[in-house]
Design a protein around this motif. Structure first.
Motif: not given
Length: 346
Positions: A116-124
């Motif tokens: 999900d977008p929040s997970t991608r943002s965290f790992y980015a």
């Protein structure tokens, strides 16, 4: 130890007890999917390691760019600097094996496919932080490490490979752009010249989203693969670390962790934020333009591109994804912004 084991697996059985406290024997050895010559090793005390066989290790043994020695040296240096890399337990030079800490069952590429977008943002954010720490550390130690540069990975070799890789982009541009490409062709030439003229930095040469290992439960991230060092542009490295390709997956696709926000976060960690953002934007555009070119080639002449077609399934969906990525600017640079305007999202 069963007598029928291959020499490499037998060597793993012998080596692991000598590397771990308490000398536990090996309980099981499991091949790691999509990584030939890599095994997850579980000791009887529960400790997990990675055993990696360097196929070309014997060819570099004793040379400054010895694959095993370079990886061991680089990772230990990075660990000392608190960079997110695995611990090295040791090497078996005779069997071309290196043993490192097991850091997780997933890669950044895996996570990006369905996150999900929040997970991608965290790992980015974690990827940018870790990459910046690694790049800074290797750059600071370049005077001592540069003699270990792998053949062909010096600045001259870099620029030659860059010219070769991008030489056919002009041919594909008219089919990929969604309006007249005469101006786009000139903009592409200007961009390629600008990116190619930038000074490269010393660092890893094997950079992709599958070389970042994730443990979702612990929310940890580790960079792997430092056996070949050389010169490249840090922004090109970061683009490929943060781009998930989903190769070999029936549901796989292209996903990027970079946008204007993450680009600004990376740029803020560099000596010249504006130029860093512009270069990241440019390398991002070029990488995805190359991907679109490869995808079109693979399906234009299928008899000659079976491996790529098998790796990059769902070609229609992938081309839509690439058009959207190509149309989305990462900075306010007028050159890349105008060039991106020639592509229509989706």
């Amino acid at each position: 130890m069963p007598p029928s084991l291959s020499p490499t697996v037998a060597a793993i059985h012998r080596a692991v007890p000598t590397l771990l406290t308490g000398r536990p024997a090996v309980a099981r050895i499991d091949p790691v999917s999509n990584h030939p010559g890599v095994w997850r090793v579980t000791a009887r005390d529960g400790c997990k390691l990675v055993a990696k066989h360097q196929m070309f290790g014997p060819l570099t043994r004793g040379k400054p760019y010895d694959l095993l020695n370079v990886e061991k040296t680089a990772i230990r240096l990075l660990r000392t600097a608190k960079c997110p890399v695995p611990k090295v337990y040791g090497v078996d030079a005779a069997q071309s094996l290196i043993f490192t800490e097991w850091c997780g069952d997933h890669t950044l590429d895996d996570i990006c496919q369905n996150a999900d977008p929040s997970t991608r943002s965290f790992y980015a954010q974690r990827t940018i932080e870790g990459f910046s720490e690694i790049q800074t550390t290797l750059h600071e130690h370049a005077p001592a490490l540069s003699r270990r540069t792998f053949p062909g990975c010096d600045p001259t070799g870099l620029r030659a490979s860059w010219q070769q890789a991008t030489a056919t982009l002009h041919t594909h541009l008219p089919a990929l752009a969604t309006r007249t490409a005469a101006r786009a062709d000139q903009l592409l030439s200007d961009l390629l010249n600008t990116l190619g003229a930038a000074p490269p930095l010393f660092g890893p040469t094997d950079y992709n989203a599958r070389n970042i290992v994730i443990n979702p439960e612990a929310q940890t991230l580790h960079f792997i693969e430092f056996s070949k060092l050389g010169w490249d542009w840090p922004e090109r490295r970061l683009v490929q670390y943060t781009t998930a390709l989903g190769a070999g997956r029936p549901d796989g696709g292209f996903h990027t962790l970079l946008d204007k926000h993450t680009t600004a976060r990376y740029a803020a960690r560099t000596p010249d934020p504006q130029q860093a953002a512009h270069r990241l934007d440019g390398h991002h555009l070029v990488f995805h333009l190359l991907a679109a070119s490869f995808l079109r080639n693979a399906h234009a002449t299928p008899s000659h591109n079976l491996p790529l077609r098998q790796a990059w399934q769902n070609p229609t969906a992938r081309l839509h994804q690439l058009r959207s990525i190509l149309a989305s600017p990462l900075s306010e640079h007028p050159l890349t912004s105008e060039l991106r305007s020639f592509f229509t999202p989706g």
